[in-house]
Design a protein around this motif. Structure first.
Motif, mmCIF file in Angstrom:
data_model
loop_
_atom_site.group_PDB
_atom_site.id
_atom_site.type_symbol
_atom_site.label_atom_id
_atom_site.label_comp_id
_atom_site.label_asym_id
_atom_site.label_seq_id
_atom_site.Cartn_x
_atom_site.Cartn_y
_atom_site.Cartn_z
ATOM 1 N N GLY A 190 68.567 -37.815 23.419
ATOM 2 C CA GLY A 190 67.493 -38.445 22.655
ATOM 3 C C GLY A 190 66.484 -39.149 23.552
ATOM 4 N N ALA A 191 66.976 -39.821 24.597
ATOM 5 C CA ALA A 191 66.080 -40.507 25.537
ATOM 6 C C ALA A 191 65.221 -39.496 26.290
ATOM 7 C CB ALA A 191 66.883 -41.357 26.512
ATOM 8 N N ARG A 192 65.827 -38.402 26.699
ATOM 9 C CA ARG A 192 65.070 -37.347 27.394
ATOM 10 C C ARG A 192 63.971 -36.803 26.495
ATOM 11 N NH1 ARG A 192 68.615 -32.503 28.361
ATOM 12 N NH2 ARG A 192 68.108 -32.255 26.175
ATOM 13 N N ASP A 193 64.302 -36.572 25.239
ATOM 14 C CA ASP A 193 63.310 -36.076 24.280
ATOM 15 C C ASP A 193 62.224 -37.119 24.019
ATOM 16 O OD1 ASP A 193 64.825 -33.772 24.183
ATOM 17 O OD2 ASP A 193 65.735 -34.240 22.232
ATOM 18 N N ALA A 194 62.607 -38.393 23.981
ATOM 19 C CA ALA A 194 61.631 -39.472 23.765
ATOM 20 C C ALA A 194 60.643 -39.549 24.929
ATOM 21 C CB ALA A 194 62.347 -40.807 23.574
ATOM 22 N N VAL A 195 61.128 -39.336 26.144
ATOM 23 C CA VAL A 195 60.226 -39.313 27.300
ATOM 24 C C VAL A 195 59.225 -38.172 27.138
ATOM 25 C CG1 VAL A 195 60.062 -38.896 29.792
ATOM 26 C CG2 VAL A 195 61.831 -40.431 28.905
ATOM 27 N N ALA A 196 59.714 -37.009 26.723
ATOM 28 C CA ALA A 196 58.829 -35.850 26.544
ATOM 29 C C ALA A 196 57.778 -36.113 25.465
ATOM 30 C CB ALA A 196 59.649 -34.612 26.200
ATOM 31 N N ARG A 197 58.164 -36.857 24.413
ATOM 32 C CA ARG A 197 57.230 -37.175 23.322
ATOM 33 C C ARG A 197 56.354 -38.376 23.632
ATOM 34 N NH1 ARG A 197 61.986 -37.435 20.503
ATOM 35 N NH2 ARG A 197 61.582 -39.620 20.040
ATOM 36 N N LYS A 198 56.636 -39.025 24.767
ATOM 37 C CA LYS A 198 55.938 -40.263 25.150
ATOM 38 C C LYS A 198 56.194 -41.388 24.144
ATOM 39 C CE LYS A 198 52.226 -37.923 27.719
ATOM 40 N NZ LYS A 198 53.087 -37.339 28.644
ATOM 41 N N ASP A 199 57.400 -41.391 23.580
ATOM 42 C CA ASP A 199 57.826 -42.425 22.628
ATOM 43 C C ASP A 199 58.578 -43.504 23.412
ATOM 44 O OD1 ASP A 199 58.934 -44.004 20.650
ATOM 45 O OD2 ASP A 199 59.598 -42.306 19.417
ATOM 46 N N VAL A 200 57.830 -44.450 23.923
ATOM 47 C CA VAL A 200 58.395 -45.481 24.803
ATOM 48 C C VAL A 200 59.439 -46.325 24.081
ATOM 49 C CG1 VAL A 200 57.845 -47.508 26.208
ATOM 50 C CG2 VAL A 200 56.318 -45.532 26.221
ATOM 51 N N THR A 201 59.190 -46.678 22.840
ATOM 52 C CA THR A 201 60.129 -47.512 22.084
ATOM 53 C C THR A 201 61.484 -46.828 21.954
ATOM 54 O OG1 THR A 201 58.288 -48.477 20.855
ATOM 55 C CG2 THR A 201 60.481 -48.727 19.901
ATOM 56 N N ALA A 202 61.473 -45.563 21.572
ATOM 57 C CA ALA A 202 62.731 -44.826 21.427
ATOM 58 C C ALA A 202 63.427 -44.656 22.771
ATOM 59 C CB ALA A 202 62.475 -43.465 20.781
ATOM 60 N N LYS A 203 62.649 -44.355 23.811
ATOM 61 C CA LYS A 203 63.223 -44.179 25.151
ATOM 62 C C LYS A 203 63.950 -45.437 25.596
ATOM 63 C CE LYS A 203 61.076 -45.398 28.563
ATOM 64 N NZ LYS A 203 60.366 -45.872 29.714
ATOM 65 N N VAL A 204 63.279 -46.586 25.458
ATOM 66 C CA VAL A 204 63.875 -47.854 25.880
ATOM 67 C C VAL A 204 65.134 -48.148 25.067
ATOM 68 C CG1 VAL A 204 63.503 -50.357 25.933
ATOM 69 C CG2 VAL A 204 61.720 -48.808 26.767
ATOM 70 N N ARG A 205 65.069 -47.949 23.763
ATOM 71 C CA ARG A 205 66.231 -48.215 22.896
ATOM 72 C C ARG A 205 67.407 -47.313 23.266
ATOM 73 N NH1 ARG A 205 67.866 -45.626 18.587
ATOM 74 N NH2 ARG A 205 65.898 -44.524 18.293
ATOM 75 N N LEU A 206 67.146 -46.025 23.461
ATOM 76 C CA LEU A 206 68.226 -45.077 23.733
ATOM 77 C C LEU A 206 68.807 -45.242 25.132
ATOM 78 C CD1 LEU A 206 66.664 -42.042 21.883
ATOM 79 C CD2 LEU A 206 68.812 -43.205 21.285
ATOM 80 N N ILE A 207 67.958 -45.500 26.123
ATOM 81 C CA ILE A 207 68.488 -45.739 27.466
ATOM 82 C C ILE A 207 69.278 -47.053 27.481
ATOM 83 C CG2 ILE A 207 67.857 -46.329 29.852
ATOM 84 C CD1 ILE A 207 65.747 -44.131 29.726
ATOM 85 N N GLY A 208 68.803 -48.052 26.759
ATOM 86 C CA GLY A 208 69.545 -49.305 26.657
ATOM 87 C C GLY A 208 70.915 -49.099 26.030
ATOM 88 N N LYS A 209 70.965 -48.311 24.974
ATOM 89 C CA LYS A 209 72.243 -48.043 24.309
ATOM 90 C C LYS A 209 73.159 -47.244 25.230
ATOM 91 C CE LYS A 209 74.241 -46.349 20.016
ATOM 92 N NZ LYS A 209 73.971 -45.729 18.710
ATOM 93 N N ALA A 210 72.610 -46.232 25.914
ATOM 94 C CA ALA A 210 73.414 -45.439 26.850
ATOM 95 C C ALA A 210 73.969 -46.333 27.963
ATOM 96 C CB ALA A 210 72.578 -44.304 27.434
#
Length: 134
Positions: free
Chosen positions: A44-64
């Protein structure tokens, strides 16, 4: 932000399902759940980076990162586990550092690297469970 009732109900059911899985899981099953959720967060974080969705990326990397630190690293028995526990600790710690870098640099390739590094451990854990069931 408005969340439709159907989305809230669906999220509540998913949370109840996960809670029941955790409550009924064996120690091996708990680690399997951690690995499954970790993989989901990383993809999900990888996909968020591709979509440029910073909020999702930060949340998912934090959870991971929390799953690695508070779940997998915290669950290691360094005294009884010997060299294997030390090696896993080093691997998980390396992954934490790389995820911090991926987050700071918006780098999906680093997230892929973490997935690739963890995949043999995840596969091995799955195989242990399969052998135990037979």
């Amino acid at each position: 932000m408005y969340t439709p009732p159907s989305a809230r109900v669906s999220a509540a059911y998913r949370q109840v399902d996960l809670s029941s899985q955790v409550m009924s899981a064996s120690p091996h099953g708990l680690i399997s759940l951690l690995f499954t959720e970790l993989r989901t967060c990383l993809v999900g974080a990888r996909d968020a980076v591709a979509r440029k969705d910073v909020t999702a990326k930060v949340r998912l990397i934090g959870k991971a990162s929390r799953l690695l630190d508070e779940g997998l690293i915290a669950g290691l028995d360094m005294r009884a586990g010997g060299a294997l526990a030390e090696n896993l600790h080093s691997l998980y710690s390396y992954c934490l550092v790389r995820l911090t870098q991926a987050n700071a640099q918006n780098d999906a390739a680093v997230i892929d690297e973490v997935l690739k590094v963890l995949q043999p451990v995840m596969d091995g854990w799955t195989e242990i469970g399969n052998q135990a069931r037979t």
